[in-house]
Design an enzyme around this catalytic site. Sequence first.
Site, PDB file in Angstrom:
ATOM      1  N   THR A 207       5.945  12.065  -4.109  1.00 11.72           N
ATOM      2  CA  THR A 207       6.264  10.659  -4.434  1.00 11.72           C
ATOM      3  C   THR A 207       7.535  10.545  -5.274  1.00 11.72           C
ATOM      4  OG1 THR A 207       4.920  10.603  -6.469  1.00 11.72           O
ATOM      5  CG2 THR A 207       3.804  10.023  -4.394  1.00 11.72           C
ATOM      6  N   LEU A 254       8.398   5.274  -5.436  1.00  9.85           N
ATOM      7  CA  LEU A 254       7.413   4.599  -4.585  1.00  9.85           C
ATOM      8  C   LEU A 254       6.119   5.418  -4.491  1.00  9.85           C
ATOM      9  CD1 LEU A 254       9.719   3.291  -1.705  1.00  9.85           C
ATOM     10  CD2 LEU A 254       9.041   2.140  -3.808  1.00  9.85           C
ATOM     11  N   HIS A 255       5.518   5.671  -5.680  1.00 14.28           N
ATOM     12  CA  HIS A 255       4.303   6.483  -5.695  1.00 14.28           C
ATOM     13  C   HIS A 255       3.229   5.916  -4.750  1.00 14.28           C
ATOM     14  CE1 HIS A 255       5.874   8.603  -9.214  1.00 14.28           C
ATOM     15  NE2 HIS A 255       5.953   7.491  -9.900  1.00 14.28           N
ATOM     16  N   ASP A 256       2.757   4.721  -5.039  1.00 11.22           N
ATOM     17  CA  ASP A 256       1.658   4.156  -4.250  1.00 11.22           C
ATOM     18  C   ASP A 256       2.080   3.723  -2.851  1.00 11.22           C
ATOM     19  OD1 ASP A 256       0.129   2.602  -7.184  1.00 11.22           O
ATOM     20  OD2 ASP A 256      -0.019   4.633  -6.373  1.00 11.22           O
TER      21      ASP A 256
END
Length: 328
Positions: A207, A254-256
């Site tokens: 991520t 943009l982890h999630d």
Amino acid sequence: MTAPKQRVVIDTDPGVDDALAILLALRSPELEVVAITTVCGNVPVEQATQNLFRVLGLLKPPAGLLIGQGAAKPLRQPLQTATQVHGADGLGELDSFRNQDGSPRYPRPKPPRTLPTAQEVWGECLRRYPGELTLITLGPLTNLAIALETDPAPLRQLRSVISMGGAISVTGNVTPAAEFNIYVDPHAAQRVFQSGLPITLVPLDVTTKVALNRNEIQTLATGGSGPVPRFVADATGQVLSYTERVEGAPLFHLHDPLAVAVAIDPSLVQTVPFHVEVETEDQASMGKTRADRGSLGRAQKASSNIQAALKVDAARALKLFTERLSRK
Ligand code: RIB
Ligand code: CA
């Protein structure tokens, strides 16, 4: 002949990147979002629920979308939030944005006074769609751990679980050892990782390779029209200021959204089987995801409990995200 939509349930602690992940899911024809449940994490769970409704107010949510409110605190740890990253409201201080006439650009919604629990919502969805559902977790794993403790049988009907969390070969983002979602509730994560559920982990290893800078976010916002692109620019400002101050560069990771993107197109990442244990005793490394692969003998390989994404096609992931968040 288009492929049938993949039915998904999202468990989330919105959180700015959660909000963008939810919008990505709702704007992706490959997915049918049948339920969204909240969990404590970035913000207290009541705020997470308020934020979920605020995000859903940006577009027309799918008819019949089920919403539940989950755990207010981790299994054993005191709740540690991330408002220093996401803003006091968890969505980049949305009250500060006004329309030209001075009215709130993002009016505060009034969620229903009572909501079913996350487990009640998941149970209903699993009754409706046995064997079809993918659970995408975007926050601490408390709700899933509680479900495993109280009524594990229905969870065996999950098609897959995609979880944003952990750090396999990179340093954590809360401590050098731990990533936030695991750090907030390490006991829950340990329980979930030993459950035998079909888990694909989307850790910081991938991520942190998928990020947008200030200019790219402005291009996304101005390239599109309507409330969603503008929300992307408004809500990310606080996080960009934080990363500029703390990490030296204004980058929005943009982890999630990457976890949702993996549900849309699994070919975006390459996964490796690991046996993962979570540190739940030593304070200095609390929440560390200890992934064992190298020493796995034949017997141990059989005990690898998760598939962890270690490589990502970042360019393709960013293209998918920006195209779908910028269009009207
Ligand atoms: O470490 C990143 C994760 O922690 C993301 O889910 C973010 O929303 C925070 O919850
Ligand atoms: Ca999150």
